[in-house]
Motif scaffolding. Structure first.
Motif, PDB file in Angstrom:
ATOM      1  N   LEU A  84      -2.408   3.317   5.195  1.00  0.00           N
ATOM      2  CA  LEU A  84      -3.614   2.552   4.876  1.00  0.00           C
ATOM      3  C   LEU A  84      -4.420   2.413   6.169  1.00  0.00           C
ATOM      4  O   LEU A  84      -3.964   1.775   7.123  1.00  0.00           O
ATOM      5  N   PRO A  85      -5.603   3.001   6.235  1.00  0.00           N
ATOM      6  CA  PRO A  85      -6.415   2.900   7.453  1.00  0.00           C
ATOM      7  C   PRO A  85      -6.886   1.462   7.706  1.00  0.00           C
ATOM      8  O   PRO A  85      -7.051   0.684   6.773  1.00  0.00           O
ATOM      9  N   VAL A  86      -7.099   1.141   8.968  1.00  0.00           N
ATOM     10  CA  VAL A  86      -7.636  -0.163   9.358  1.00  0.00           C
ATOM     11  C   VAL A  86      -9.160  -0.057   9.366  1.00  0.00           C
ATOM     12  O   VAL A  86      -9.741   0.848   9.957  1.00  0.00           O
ATOM     13  N   GLN A  87      -9.810  -1.002   8.705  1.00  0.00           N
ATOM     14  CA  GLN A  87     -11.266  -1.014   8.648  1.00  0.00           C
ATOM     15  C   GLN A  87     -11.847  -1.669   9.892  1.00  0.00           C
ATOM     16  O   GLN A  87     -11.118  -2.251  10.706  1.00  0.00           O
ATOM     17  N   LEU A 107      -6.874  -3.970   6.219  1.00  0.00           N
ATOM     18  CA  LEU A 107      -6.404  -2.672   5.751  1.00  0.00           C
ATOM     19  C   LEU A 107      -7.246  -2.200   4.576  1.00  0.00           C
ATOM     20  O   LEU A 107      -7.638  -2.983   3.717  1.00  0.00           O
ATOM     21  N   SER A 108      -7.498  -0.913   4.545  1.00  0.00           N
ATOM     22  CA  SER A 108      -8.212  -0.317   3.424  1.00  0.00           C
ATOM     23  C   SER A 108      -7.333  -0.392   2.186  1.00  0.00           C
ATOM     24  O   SER A 108      -6.103  -0.397   2.277  1.00  0.00           O
ATOM     25  N   GLY A 109      -7.931  -0.449   1.026  1.00  0.00           N
ATOM     26  CA  GLY A 109      -7.165  -0.480  -0.223  1.00  0.00           C
ATOM     27  C   GLY A 109      -6.768   0.897  -0.716  1.00  0.00           C
ATOM     28  O   GLY A 109      -6.040   1.034  -1.687  1.00  0.00           O
TER      29      GLY A 109
END
Length: 59
Positions: free
Chosen positions: A9-12, A17-19
């Motif tokens: 899950l990438p960090v925005q 965390l991205s959904g």
């Protein structure tokens, strides 16, 4: 050739965390002297036949 597949899950930008999960697939290739000759590559064309590695003590 060897591959590594990751899913995360990438960090925005705001730190949350991205959904939506992101996946990456990287391929690595070594020559006969175990030197890395391709890193973070992607195979192109038809898949190569797989040959199981031999153990150093036998066939």
């Amino acid at each position: 050739m060897r591959s590594i597949v990751t899913s995360y899950l990438p960090v925005q930008a705001d730190g949350s965390l991205s959904g939506t999960a992101t996946s990456q697939s990287w391929w690595y290739r070594y020559d006969s002297m175990s030197r890395l000759v391709m890193t973070k590559g992607m195979p192109v064309g038809p898949p190569l036949p797989f040959t199981a590695p031999r153990s150093p003590s036998g066939p």
